[in-house]
Design a protein around this motif. Structure first.
Motif, PDB file in Angstrom:
ATOM      1  N   THR A  21       0.872  -1.165   0.000  1.00  0.00           N
ATOM      2  CA  THR A  21       0.000   0.000   0.000  1.00  0.00           C
ATOM      3  C   THR A  21       0.911   1.217   0.000  1.00  0.00           C
ATOM      4  OG1 THR A  21      -1.728  -1.158   1.214  1.00  0.00           O
ATOM      5  CG2 THR A  21      -1.765   1.259   1.289  1.00  0.00           C
ATOM      6  N   ILE A  22       0.689   2.110  -0.934  1.00  0.00           N
ATOM      7  CA  ILE A  22       1.533   3.303  -1.033  1.00  0.00           C
ATOM      8  C   ILE A  22       1.135   4.251   0.092  1.00  0.00           C
ATOM      9  CG2 ILE A  22       2.199   5.244  -2.497  1.00  0.00           C
ATOM     10  CD1 ILE A  22       1.347   3.398  -4.887  1.00  0.00           C
ATOM     11  N   PRO A  23       2.088   4.649   0.918  1.00  0.00           N
ATOM     12  CA  PRO A  23       1.769   5.533   2.044  1.00  0.00           C
ATOM     13  C   PRO A  23       1.131   6.849   1.595  1.00  0.00           C
ATOM     14  CG  PRO A  23       3.972   4.615   2.279  1.00  0.00           C
ATOM     15  CD  PRO A  23       3.502   4.263   0.905  1.00  0.00           C
ATOM     16  N   ARG A  24       0.253   7.370   2.435  1.00  0.00           N
ATOM     17  CA  ARG A  24      -0.487   8.589   2.119  1.00  0.00           C
ATOM     18  C   ARG A  24       0.437   9.745   1.721  1.00  0.00           C
ATOM     19  NH1 ARG A  24      -4.687  10.853   6.322  1.00  0.00           N
ATOM     20  NH2 ARG A  24      -5.783   9.039   5.538  1.00  0.00           N
ATOM     21  N   ALA A  25       1.531   9.928   2.452  1.00  0.00           N
ATOM     22  CA  ALA A  25       2.455  11.032   2.152  1.00  0.00           C
ATOM     23  C   ALA A  25       2.990  10.932   0.724  1.00  0.00           C
ATOM     24  CB  ALA A  25       3.610  11.035   3.147  1.00  0.00           C
ATOM     25  N   VAL A  26       3.266   9.713   0.271  1.00  0.00           N
ATOM     26  CA  VAL A  26       3.771   9.502  -1.095  1.00  0.00           C
ATOM     27  C   VAL A  26       2.661   9.762  -2.106  1.00  0.00           C
ATOM     28  CG1 VAL A  26       4.765   7.804  -2.687  1.00  0.00           C
ATOM     29  CG2 VAL A  26       5.497   7.860  -0.292  1.00  0.00           C
ATOM     30  N   ARG A  27       1.459   9.235  -1.838  1.00  0.00           N
ATOM     31  CA  ARG A  27       0.324   9.458  -2.750  1.00  0.00           C
ATOM     32  C   ARG A  27       0.045  10.947  -2.917  1.00  0.00           C
ATOM     33  NH1 ARG A  27      -2.290   5.543   0.627  1.00  0.00           N
ATOM     34  NH2 ARG A  27      -3.718   7.187   1.296  1.00  0.00           N
ATOM     35  N   GLU A  28       0.065  11.669  -1.813  1.00  0.00           N
ATOM     36  CA  GLU A  28      -0.215  13.105  -1.880  1.00  0.00           C
ATOM     37  C   GLU A  28       0.899  13.849  -2.602  1.00  0.00           C
ATOM     38  OE1 GLU A  28      -0.885  14.168   2.210  1.00  0.00           O
ATOM     39  OE2 GLU A  28      -2.949  13.390   2.178  1.00  0.00           O
ATOM     40  N   LYS A  29       2.148  13.494  -2.330  1.00  0.00           N
ATOM     41  CA  LYS A  29       3.291  14.166  -2.953  1.00  0.00           C
ATOM     42  C   LYS A  29       3.289  13.966  -4.469  1.00  0.00           C
ATOM     43  CE  LYS A  29       7.344  16.232  -2.253  1.00  0.00           C
ATOM     44  NZ  LYS A  29       7.507  17.479  -1.566  1.00  0.00           N
ATOM     45  N   LEU A  30       2.925  12.748  -4.914  1.00  0.00           N
ATOM     46  CA  LEU A  30       2.907  12.444  -6.346  1.00  0.00           C
ATOM     47  C   LEU A  30       1.575  12.785  -7.007  1.00  0.00           C
ATOM     48  CD1 LEU A  30       4.751   8.990  -6.420  1.00  0.00           C
ATOM     49  CD2 LEU A  30       5.672  11.252  -6.952  1.00  0.00           C
TER      50      LEU A  30
END
Length: 90
Positions: A21-30
């Motif tokens: 699961t891609i962490p929220r911080a990474v999803r938001e950053k990308l």
């Protein structure tokens, strides 16, 4: 998650089916959303860089904009009964 001025460190656990699961911080950053594709770039030193796949297909871009902002399609205007019934004097 650890964040510094230039780096964000996020950890994800791999399942037995090799899924994460891609962490929220990474999803938001990308700027990731459902059905986005990711590009993995591997370096010779064993590092992995991950980025969102850039869409180059016009219809993919249109679908993405439609989902984000709504359709530009508008219903045909109702001009009333008298439109098209104009009398032209000779």
């Amino acid at each position: 998650m650890v964040t510094s001025k230039h780096t964000t460190l996020a950890v994800a656990k791999m399942t037995s089916k090799h899924q994460i699961t891609i962490p929220r911080a990474v999803r938001e950053k990308l700027g990731l959303s459902n059905h986005d594709k990711l590009v993995f770039q591997l370096t010779d030193h064993g590092q992995v860089m991950i980025d969102k796949e850039q869409k180059s297909d016009l219809w993919s871009i249109i679908r993405e904009q439609d989902a984000a902002h709504g359709s530009i399609d508008t219903p045909e205007p109702d001009w009333g009964k008298d439109v098209g019934a104009e009398l032209i004097d000779d």
